[in-house]
Motif scaffolding. Structure first.
Motif, PDB file in Angstrom:
ATOM      1  N   THR A  56      29.622   3.522  -2.275  1.00 56.71           N
ATOM      2  CA  THR A  56      28.333   4.216  -2.292  1.00 56.71           C
ATOM      3  C   THR A  56      27.244   3.382  -1.629  1.00 56.71           C
ATOM      4  OG1 THR A  56      28.930   5.394  -4.319  1.00 56.71           O
ATOM      5  CG2 THR A  56      26.589   5.251  -3.782  1.00 56.71           C
ATOM      6  N   VAL A  57      27.199   2.094  -1.943  1.00 56.91           N
ATOM      7  CA  VAL A  57      26.203   1.215  -1.323  1.00 56.91           C
ATOM      8  C   VAL A  57      26.396   1.169   0.187  1.00 56.91           C
ATOM      9  CG1 VAL A  57      25.456  -1.192  -1.113  1.00 56.91           C
ATOM     10  CG2 VAL A  57      25.815  -0.176  -3.374  1.00 56.91           C
ATOM     11  N   ALA A  58      27.670   1.085   0.626  1.00 53.77           N
ATOM     12  CA  ALA A  58      27.945   1.025   2.063  1.00 53.77           C
ATOM     13  C   ALA A  58      27.441   2.269   2.783  1.00 53.77           C
ATOM     14  CB  ALA A  58      29.448   0.846   2.292  1.00 53.77           C
ATOM     15  N   VAL A  59      27.526   3.421   2.123  1.00 53.03           N
ATOM     16  CA  VAL A  59      27.060   4.671   2.735  1.00 53.03           C
ATOM     17  C   VAL A  59      25.551   4.837   2.580  1.00 53.03           C
ATOM     18  CG1 VAL A  59      27.178   7.193   2.594  1.00 53.03           C
ATOM     19  CG2 VAL A  59      29.278   5.839   2.461  1.00 53.03           C
ATOM     20  N   ALA A  60      25.055   4.608   1.371  1.00 50.60           N
ATOM     21  CA  ALA A  60      23.648   4.892   1.079  1.00 50.60           C
ATOM     22  C   ALA A  60      22.689   3.994   1.837  1.00 50.60           C
ATOM     23  CB  ALA A  60      23.394   4.771  -0.424  1.00 50.60           C
ATOM     24  N   THR A  61      23.151   2.810   2.247  1.00 52.21           N
ATOM     25  CA  THR A  61      22.267   1.888   2.969  1.00 52.21           C
ATOM     26  C   THR A  61      22.289   2.095   4.480  1.00 52.21           C
ATOM     27  OG1 THR A  61      24.058   0.231   2.933  1.00 52.21           O
ATOM     28  CG2 THR A  61      22.388   0.092   1.199  1.00 52.21           C
ATOM     29  N   ARG A  62      23.116   2.997   4.970  1.00 44.84           N
ATOM     30  CA  ARG A  62      23.115   3.314   6.394  1.00 44.84           C
ATOM     31  C   ARG A  62      22.014   4.335   6.699  1.00 44.84           C
ATOM     32  NH1 ARG A  62      25.794  -0.448   9.080  1.00 44.84           N
ATOM     33  NH2 ARG A  62      25.614   0.985  10.865  1.00 44.84           N
ATOM     34  N   ALA A  63      21.486   4.266   7.895  1.00 49.72           N
ATOM     35  CA  ALA A  63      20.367   5.127   8.281  1.00 49.72           C
ATOM     36  C   ALA A  63      20.652   6.624   8.113  1.00 49.72           C
ATOM     37  CB  ALA A  63      19.954   4.825   9.722  1.00 49.72           C
TER      38      ALA A  63
ATOM     39  N   VAL B 186      29.363   5.449  12.685  1.00 48.07           N
ATOM     40  CA  VAL B 186      30.572   6.183  12.329  1.00 48.07           C
ATOM     41  C   VAL B 186      31.558   5.328  11.534  1.00 48.07           C
ATOM     42  CG1 VAL B 186      32.683   7.209  13.270  1.00 48.07           C
ATOM     43  CG2 VAL B 186      30.455   7.959  14.108  1.00 48.07           C
ATOM     44  N   THR B 187      31.951   4.184  12.084  1.00 45.71           N
ATOM     45  CA  THR B 187      32.964   3.362  11.405  1.00 45.71           C
ATOM     46  C   THR B 187      32.491   2.864  10.050  1.00 45.71           C
ATOM     47  OG1 THR B 187      33.969   2.710  13.517  1.00 45.71           O
ATOM     48  CG2 THR B 187      34.413   1.316  11.600  1.00 45.71           C
ATOM     49  N   PRO B 188      31.266   2.324   9.897  1.00 45.62           N
ATOM     50  CA  PRO B 188      30.818   1.910   8.564  1.00 45.62           C
ATOM     51  C   PRO B 188      30.753   3.063   7.561  1.00 45.62           C
ATOM     52  CG  PRO B 188      29.427   0.924  10.250  1.00 45.62           C
ATOM     53  CD  PRO B 188      30.285   1.935  10.940  1.00 45.62           C
ATOM     54  N   LEU B 189      30.308   4.233   8.024  1.00 49.53           N
ATOM     55  CA  LEU B 189      30.236   5.379   7.113  1.00 49.53           C
ATOM     56  C   LEU B 189      31.624   5.836   6.693  1.00 49.53           C
ATOM     57  CD1 LEU B 189      27.378   7.576   8.637  1.00 49.53           C
ATOM     58  CD2 LEU B 189      27.377   6.442   6.409  1.00 49.53           C
ATOM     59  N   LEU B 190      32.555   5.868   7.637  1.00 48.18           N
ATOM     60  CA  LEU B 190      33.917   6.289   7.316  1.00 48.18           C
ATOM     61  C   LEU B 190      34.561   5.305   6.350  1.00 48.18           C
ATOM     62  CD1 LEU B 190      36.110   8.392   7.878  1.00 48.18           C
ATOM     63  CD2 LEU B 190      36.849   7.010   9.817  1.00 48.18           C
ATOM     64  N   ALA B 191      34.408   3.999   6.605  1.00 51.89           N
ATOM     65  CA  ALA B 191      34.988   2.985   5.730  1.00 51.89           C
ATOM     66  C   ALA B 191      34.357   3.034   4.343  1.00 51.89           C
ATOM     67  CB  ALA B 191      34.813   1.599   6.344  1.00 51.89           C
ATOM     68  N   GLY B 192      33.032   3.178   4.288  1.00 51.41           N
ATOM     69  CA  GLY B 192      32.360   3.246   2.997  1.00 51.41           C
ATOM     70  C   GLY B 192      32.762   4.477   2.206  1.00 51.41           C
ATOM     71  N   THR B 193      32.894   5.603   2.899  1.00 55.66           N
ATOM     72  CA  THR B 193      33.289   6.834   2.223  1.00 55.66           C
ATOM     73  C   THR B 193      34.703   6.731   1.668  1.00 55.66           C
ATOM     74  OG1 THR B 193      31.839   8.134   3.654  1.00 55.66           O
ATOM     75  CG2 THR B 193      33.576   9.320   2.501  1.00 55.66           C
TER      76      THR B 193
END
Length: 404
Positions: free
Chosen positions: A189-196, A19-26
């Protein structure tokens, strides 16, 4: 829900996997949408061009973004978020780099083409994350908090984006601000796209009607109401400028939108902590009505201090309104169209903002009351739409958690 329980749920949401990595990346990846219009305006001015050209480039960027997002959302629903976001982000980075390397004012045709391409290749991070929320958290309470976090954090994007673009333009150059749009977009985009979760298969890949989520009457009503909301938000920025000119208080231009954003942050936090004990369809109506009622006094106010107060008040309902809107949107979207539905919602709000800015700007010569009538009437129309045809968004499944 008690305050302690709400705090616990908030902690559970933030500590849930991804959740936190996806929110920050977005949030990082969405910064260019708030930076690019300012950066384009400043780049044109630095090159000796007029405000009309800068405004046209900014409008083309926003329009292309609004048109492309539902199409990219449909691709995500057919494939996965990661590949679509990665390709779009790469194109956007290359396009912003090209914009940073040319004289934007001297070559308007090339600049316009690149602005359209940059907008059209905006990665669908916002709609992608909102479609993922039901799979990232469990239970209606945590889902509501997740959407509230998403909607509230959006205010940070539109507060920070223009400030970053302006600071880079003044400290380095407008070209640096344009290049930063590409860099931040790629980083997010990289932060989001590289998450599972970005590689998860869509929950449904059944055959979908050519009209996608638009075949839902309830969703069409919701989009119409949110178009009106966008008009009110776009016109509000022009109203801030008109009041600043009227009162010779230039600081109002930035402070009134900031007051609205601060109100939204506070309203979002309160909504996350204290849920409203009524069904979602009623929450949507109450939030829209509260927003409209709080906007009404701005049609009569000219004193800077009162304008600040009455700009803050509608914000208290804005984050709850957006939160409930996206939850209802997810519930109304036919199976296999969740990302596209969220993208349509984002697109119509953006289109409404462009329409509101244009209409309010056209009325600027008739005084602040005429300008203020645009956001006030638009908010009232949104309420009227939901009040008169609320049955379309109040099916039984809106009161229970939606299944995947």
């Amino acid at each position: 829900m008690t305050t302690s329980a709400a705090r616990t749920s908030l902690r559970h949401v933030l500590t849930a996997p991804h959740v936190t990595p996806l929110l920050a990346g977005t949030l990082t990846g969405r910064l260019p949408t708030a930076m690019a219009p300012i950066a384009l305006l400043l780049a044109v001015r630095a090159g000796g061009g007029g405000i009309a050209l800068g405004g046209a480039l900014a409008a083309l960027y926003a329009l292309a973004c609004a048109i492309a997002q539902p199409l990219l959302g449909r691709l995500v629903d057919r494939t996965r978020l990661g590949p679509v976001a990665a390709i779009a982000g790469s194109v956007a980075f290359a396009t912003f780099t090209a914009l940073a390397m040319i004289d934007v004012a001297a070559d308007p045709i090339t600049s316009a083409t690149l602005a359209v391409l940059a907008g059209a290749s905006t990665p669908p991070l916002e709609s992608g994350l909102r479609a993922l929320w039901p799979r990232l958290v469990t239970g209606p309470a945590e889902l509501r908090i997740a959407y509230t976090l998403d909607s509230t954090s959006q205010e940070l994007v539109f507060l920070a984006g223009p400030l970053v673009a302006t600071a880079l333009s003044q400290l380095i150059s407008p070209a640096a601000a344009l290049w930063a749009c590409g860099v931040l977009g790629v980083l997010g985009t990289v932060a989001v796209a590289t998450r599972a979760p970005a590689s998860w298969e869509p929950p449904s890949r059944r055959a979908v009607h050519w009209s996608g989520p638009l075949r839902s009457p309830g969703l069409r009503l919701l989009l119409a109401a949110m178009l009106c909301l966008g008009v009110s938000l776009g016109a509000f920025n022009v109203l801030a400028l008109a009041l600043a000119d009227l009162t010779a208080s230039s600081w109002l231009t930035g402070l009134l939108p900031a007051a609205l954003s601060v109100g939204s942050l506070i309203g979002g936090i309160a909504y996350a902590r204290i849920p409203w004990p009524v069904p979602l369809a009623r929450q949507l109506l109450y939030a829209t009505a509260g927003y409209a009622v709080c906007f009404a006094p701005l049609a009569l106010v000219t004193a800077p201090s009162l304008a600040l107060v009455f700009s803050f008040c509608p914000g208290l309902y804005l984050a709850p309104l957006l939160t409930v809107t996206f939850i209802v949107c997810d519930r109304l979207a036919p199976a296999g169209t969740a990302t596209e539905a969220a993208a349509w919602l984002i697109a119509v709000i953006g289109l409404g903002q462009a329409l509101g800015s244009a209409l309010a700007g056209h009325l600027a010569d008739h005084g602040t009351t005429a300008v203020a009538a645009v956001p006030v009437l638009a908010a009232a129309l949104a309420t009227a739409l939901l009040l008169t045809r609320g049955d379309l968004i109040a099916p039984a499944n809106l009161t229970v958690e939606k299944t995947a």
